[in-house]
Motif scaffolding. Structure first.
Motif, short mmCIF file in Angstrom:
data_model
loop_
_atom_site.label_atom_id
_atom_site.label_comp_id
_atom_site.label_asym_id
_atom_site.label_seq_id
_atom_site.Cartn_x
_atom_site.Cartn_y
_atom_site.Cartn_z
N GLU B 83 0.84 -1.19 0.00
CA GLU B 83 0.00 0.00 0.00
C GLU B 83 0.88 1.25 0.00
O GLU B 83 1.90 1.29 0.67
N GLY B 84 0.47 2.23 -0.79
CA GLY B 84 1.28 3.45 -0.86
C GLY B 84 2.48 3.27 -1.77
O GLY B 84 3.41 4.05 -1.74
N ARG B 85 2.46 2.18 -2.55
CA ARG B 85 3.42 1.88 -3.63
C ARG B 85 4.84 1.58 -3.16
O ARG B 85 5.44 0.63 -3.61
N HIS B 86 5.39 2.42 -2.28
CA HIS B 86 6.74 2.16 -1.77
C HIS B 86 7.76 1.87 -2.85
O HIS B 86 8.53 0.92 -2.76
N VAL B 87 7.77 2.70 -3.88
CA VAL B 87 8.88 2.59 -4.83
C VAL B 87 10.12 3.17 -4.15
O VAL B 87 10.01 3.93 -3.19
N PHE B 88 11.29 2.78 -4.65
CA PHE B 88 12.52 3.35 -4.11
C PHE B 88 12.71 4.72 -4.77
O PHE B 88 13.27 4.82 -5.86
N ALA B 89 12.22 5.75 -4.09
CA ALA B 89 12.06 7.05 -4.72
C ALA B 89 13.39 7.72 -5.06
O ALA B 89 13.43 8.62 -5.88
N ASN B 90 14.47 7.24 -4.43
CA ASN B 90 15.77 7.86 -4.71
C ASN B 90 16.50 7.16 -5.84
O ASN B 90 17.63 7.48 -6.15
N MET B 91 15.84 6.17 -6.45
CA MET B 91 16.50 5.44 -7.54
C MET B 91 15.71 5.62 -8.84
O MET B 91 14.55 6.01 -8.83
N THR B 92 16.38 5.29 -9.94
CA THR B 92 15.71 5.44 -11.23
C THR B 92 14.68 4.32 -11.42
O THR B 92 14.67 3.32 -10.69
N VAL B 93 13.84 4.50 -12.42
CA VAL B 93 12.84 3.49 -12.77
C VAL B 93 13.53 2.16 -13.07
O VAL B 93 13.13 1.10 -12.58
N MET B 94 14.60 2.23 -13.85
CA MET B 94 15.34 1.01 -14.20
C MET B 94 15.86 0.29 -12.96
O MET B 94 15.72 -0.92 -12.82
N GLU B 95 16.45 1.06 -12.04
CA GLU B 95 17.01 0.45 -10.83
C GLU B 95 15.92 -0.21 -10.00
O GLU B 95 16.11 -1.28 -9.43
N ASN B 96 14.75 0.42 -9.95
CA ASN B 96 13.62 -0.19 -9.24
C ASN B 96 13.26 -1.53 -9.85
O ASN B 96 13.04 -2.51 -9.14
N LEU B 97 13.22 -1.56 -11.18
CA LEU B 97 12.87 -2.82 -11.85
C LEU B 97 13.94 -3.88 -11.61
O LEU B 97 13.64 -5.05 -11.41
N GLU B 98 15.19 -3.45 -11.62
CA GLU B 98 16.28 -4.40 -11.36
C GLU B 98 16.16 -4.99 -9.97
O GLU B 98 16.40 -6.18 -9.77
N LEU B 99 15.75 -4.15 -9.02
CA LEU B 99 15.57 -4.67 -7.65
C LEU B 99 14.41 -5.64 -7.59
O LEU B 99 14.42 -6.59 -6.81
N GLY B 100 13.41 -5.43 -8.43
CA GLY B 100 12.30 -6.38 -8.50
C GLY B 100 12.79 -7.75 -8.88
O GLY B 100 12.24 -8.78 -8.46
N ALA B 101 13.85 -7.79 -9.69
CA ALA B 101 14.39 -9.07 -10.14
C ALA B 101 15.57 -9.49 -9.27
O ALA B 101 16.39 -10.31 -9.68
N TYR B 102 15.62 -8.97 -8.05
CA TYR B 102 16.78 -9.17 -7.18
C TYR B 102 17.17 -10.63 -7.01
O TYR B 102 18.34 -10.98 -7.01
N LEU B 103 16.19 -11.52 -6.87
CA LEU B 103 16.51 -12.91 -6.57
C LEU B 103 16.83 -13.73 -7.82
O LEU B 103 17.17 -14.90 -7.74
N ARG B 104 16.69 -13.11 -8.98
CA ARG B 104 16.90 -13.88 -10.21
C ARG B 104 18.32 -13.67 -10.73
O ARG B 104 18.91 -12.61 -10.56
N ASN B 105 18.83 -14.69 -11.38
CA ASN B 105 20.18 -14.55 -11.94
C ASN B 105 20.23 -14.76 -13.45
O ASN B 105 21.29 -14.68 -14.05
N ASP B 106 19.07 -15.07 -14.05
CA ASP B 106 19.06 -15.31 -15.50
C ASP B 106 18.98 -13.98 -16.24
O ASP B 106 17.92 -13.43 -16.47
N LYS B 107 20.16 -13.48 -16.66
CA LYS B 107 20.24 -12.18 -17.30
C LYS B 107 19.29 -12.05 -18.49
O LYS B 107 18.62 -11.05 -18.66
N GLU B 108 19.27 -13.11 -19.31
CA GLU B 108 18.44 -13.02 -20.52
C GLU B 108 16.97 -12.94 -20.17
O GLU B 108 16.22 -12.15 -20.73
N GLY B 109 16.57 -13.79 -19.22
CA GLY B 109 15.17 -13.79 -18.79
C GLY B 109 14.77 -12.43 -18.23
O GLY B 109 13.68 -11.93 -18.50
N ILE B 110 15.68 -11.85 -17.46
CA ILE B 110 15.38 -10.54 -16.86
C ILE B 110 15.21 -9.49 -17.96
O ILE B 110 14.25 -8.71 -17.94
#
Lengths: 296, 234
Positions: B83-110
Motif C-alpha cells: 500500500e502506498g506503492r513504496h517505490v525506491f524514490a531515490n532510484m531510477t525506474v530502471m534500478e527499481n525494476l532491477e531490484l524487483g528481479a533481485y533474486l533472479r540470476n538469468d540475465k536473458e530472462g530478466i
C-alpha cells in the motif's frame, strides 16, 4: 603575502591528507546510520582495532604495507559483523536511545578490552615507507601523505562503485531507503546490514593503518578523538549521505590544518566541534542533506 | 493456490486479525474489501511474511509458509505490491525494476521480462532513467506493479492499487490487473474501492474489524443488500 600563500598551500596539503582519514571513518558512520539509523559510537574504536591488526601484521607476520592494510580491513570487517550480530541485532526493535547507549557500551568494551589485551602502552608503528620528502617549489609533501591520499582515493572510488553499480550496493541503498519494501523484493536485510558493517569497519581499519603509518604511534584509546571528529564530518556532510561523508571529512581536515597553521594547534579541536555546533544550528541536515519532514 | 487458515495477528496488545480464513484458487482474482482499519493490509502483510500470525496457518502451493521470512517468500513466487506503492524514490525506474528481479540470476530472462513490462507500461519506458520519486502517483503505482512482475510472481498481492488515483487512471490500472491475471498470475486484491474490485474479481471477502463477515462470488456480493449499503454507496 607570498609567505601567506605558501603557508596556505602547505596547510591545504596537510589538511587534505588528515581529512581523507576522517573521511574514511566518516563513511562507516554514515553508512551504518543510513541503514539502521544508529550512530555507532564504537566506530572510532573499530578504527583503533584496524590499526592494531595492521601493527601485528607488519611486526609479527612481517608483511608489507598493502598486505597489512588488507589484513586489517578483513579483520576489522569480521569484528564489525560480530559486534552487530551480538550487540545491535537483538536491539533492532528497541527504542533508539537504548541502542545508542549500547553503542557507547561497545565502545568502552573495545577500548578497555584492548587495554587488557595489548596493554595501554602506545606502540611504535614500524616505518613501512622510507620517509621521502618531496619538494614542489616551496611546498613539501612526504611519502606518507601521498600514500594516505592515494589509498583513501582508491578506497572511496571502490566504495562508490560498490554502492552505485553492484547488486549488493543496490540492495544496500534499497534497505536504507525502505526496509520493508526491500524485504518484499526478496532482499535479506540481515545480510545487507552485516555487509554494511563489514564495509564501514574495513574503511575505518584502513584509516587506522594509515594513521599508524603517518604518526608512527598507536594506542588503545586512539579512536576516541578521530571517532568524534569523523562523526562531526558525517554530520557536516549530511548523515546517511555517502558523498557527504567524503566531503565533510576533507573540509574538516582542511579547517583543522588551517587553524593549526594560522592560529594555534590548541584551537584545532575547538574548531572541529565549533563546526558541529554551527552546522546543527544553521543546517542540521548537513551540507548535502535536504530538509525532509518525517513521514507520518 | 493460497489458503489462509484461521490466523490471529496482534500489534502488541491489539488483536488486529481475529481468526481469518481465505481461499485463493489458482488463476483467479480474489478481492478483499472493507473499510479503513478493517485489517486488510495486515492480512496481506501477514501472508507476505512481514508480520507473523500468533496462531493459524498459511498454506501456499501446498507448502506451509507460516513464519517464513518475507525475503524467502518472494523467492517462492508470492509477491506483494505494498500500500502506498513504496517505490525506491531515490532510484531510477530502471534500478527499481532491477531490484524487483533481485533474486533472479538469468540475465536473458530478466532482459526479456523488462521488455515485456515496458510493453505493458509504455509510460515507464519513457521515464526509465528518471528518478522514480519524480513520477506521478499513477506512474508510481505502475512502477510498483511492474517491479513486482519482475520477480515472475505466481501469486500477486495488491494492496490498494487505486489509492489516491484519478478515476481514469484507476480504470487503466484495473485493466492491467485483468491482463496480468489473464496471462496466468493469480491475484489477491485488497481494495477500499469495492465497486472496481468486484467488477474484476471472481470471488470476494468482506472484512470488518478483523473478521470476515461475508464471502461469495463477486457477482453475489455486488448484488447483496448489505454490501451495496455499506460499500457501494446504496
Amino acid at each position: 603575502m607570498d609567505n601567506f600563500l605558501q603557508q596556505f598551500c602547505q596547510q591545504l596539503i596537510n589538511g587534505i591528507s588528515l581529512g581523507s582519514i576522517y573521511a574514511l571513518i566518516a563513511l562507516g558512520y554514515t553508512m551504518i546510520y543510513g541503514i539502521i539509523k544508529l550512530i555507532n559510537f564504537a566506530h572510532g574504536d573499530i578504527y583503533m582495532i584496524g590499526a592494531y591488526f595492521g601493527f601485528f601484521a607488519t611486526t609479527q607476520l612481517g608483511v608489507g604495507f598493502i598486505p597489512a592494510i588488507i589484513i586489517a580491513m578483513a579483520g576489522a570487517a569480521i569484528v564489525g559483523i560480530i559486534i552487530e550480530r551480538i550487540a545491535y541485532r537483538p536491539m533492532r526493535n528497541a527504542p533508539r536511545i537504548a541502542i545508542l547507549i549500547t553503542a557507547i557500551g561497545v565502545s568502552f568494551f573495545l577500548e578497555y578490552g584492548m587495554i587488557l589485551l595489548v596493554s595501554p602502552q602506545p606502540r611504535t608503528f614500524p616505518a613501512v615507507f622510507s620517509p621521502t620528502v618531496y619538494h614542489m617549489g616551496p611546498l613539501v609533501a612526504n611519502s606518507q601523505q601521498l600514500v594516505i591520499l592515494i589509498s583513501a582515493l582508491i578506497l572511496m572510488v571502490t566504495l562508490s562503485y560498490i554502492v552505485n553499480s553492484t547488486k549488493a550496493g543496490k540492495a544496500m541503498r534499497a534497505v536504507s531507503f525502505d526496509a520493508d519494501a526491500a524485504r518484499l523484493m526478496g532482499i535479506n536485510i540481515d545480510k545487507v546490514i552485516s555487509m554494511t558493517f563489514a564495509l564501514g569497519s574495513a574503511l575505518a581499519a584502513a584509516g587506522g593503518v594509515l594513521v599508524g603509518v603517518y604518526y608512527n604511534s598507536i594506542d588503545p584509546l586512539m579512536g576516541m578523538m578521530p571517532g568524534l571528529k569523523a562523526f562531526v564530518a558525517a554530520v557536516l556532510g549530511g548523515i546517511g549521505i555517502i558523498p557527504g561523508a567524503m566531503m565533510g571529512g576533507i573540509i574538516l581536515g582542511v579547517v583543522e590544518a588551517m587553524v593549526s597553521g594560522f592560529l594555534s594547534s590548541t584551537f584545532r579541536d575547538a574548531a572541529a566541534f565549533g563546526i558541529l555546533i554551527l552546522i546543527l544550528l544553521y543546517k542540521p541536515a548537513g551540507l548535502l542533506g535536504k530538509n525532509v519532514r518525517e513521514k507520518v | 493456490m493460497l489458503r489462509v487458515e484461521d490466523i490471529n495477528v496482534y500489534y502488541g496488545a491489539i488483536h488486529a486479525i481475529k481468526g481469518i480464513s481465505l481461499d485463493v484458487p489458482d488463476g483467479e482474482i480474489v478481492a478483499l474489501i472493507g473499510s479503513n482499519g478493517a485489517g486488510k493490509s495486515t492480512t496481506l502483510r501477514t501472508i507476505s511474511g512481514l508480520m507473523r500470525p500468533k496462531t493459524g496457518r498459511i498454506m501456499y502451493d501446498g507448502e506451509d509458509i507460516t513464519g517464513v521470512p518475507a525475503h524467502k517468500i518472494v523467492g517462492k513466487g508470492l509477491c506483494q505490491v505494498p500500500e502506498g506503492r513504496h517505490v525506491f524514490a531515490n532510484m531510477t525506474v530502471m534500478e527499481n525494476l532491477e531490484l524487483g528481479a533481485y533474486l533472479r540470476n538469468d540475465k536473458e530472462g530478466i532482459a526479456k521480462d523488462m521488455e515485456a513490462v515496458f510493453e505493458k507500461f509504455p509510460r515507464l519506458l519513457e521515464r526509465k532513467d528518471q528518478i522514480s520519486g519524480t513520477l506521478s502517483g499513477g506512474e508510481q503505482q505502475m512502477l510498483a506493479m511492474a517491479r513486482a512482475l519482475m520477480s515472475r510472481p505466481k501469486l500477486l498481492l495488491l494492496d490498494e492499487p487505486s489509492m489516491g488515483l484519478a478515476p481514469l487512471l484507476v480504470k487503466e490500472i484495473f485493466n492491467i490487473i485483468k491482463e496480468i491475471n489473464a496471462s496466468g498470475t493469480t491475484v489477491l486484491l485488497v481494495e477500499q474501492n469495492a465497486n472496481m474490485a468486484l467488477s474484476i474479481a471472481d470471488k470476494a471477502y468482506v472484512l470488518e474489524t478483523g473478521r470476515i463477515t461475508l464471502s461469495g462470488t463477486a457477482a453475489e456480493l455486488a448484488s447483496s443488500e448489505e454490501v451495496r449499503k455499506a460499500y457501494l454507496g446504496g
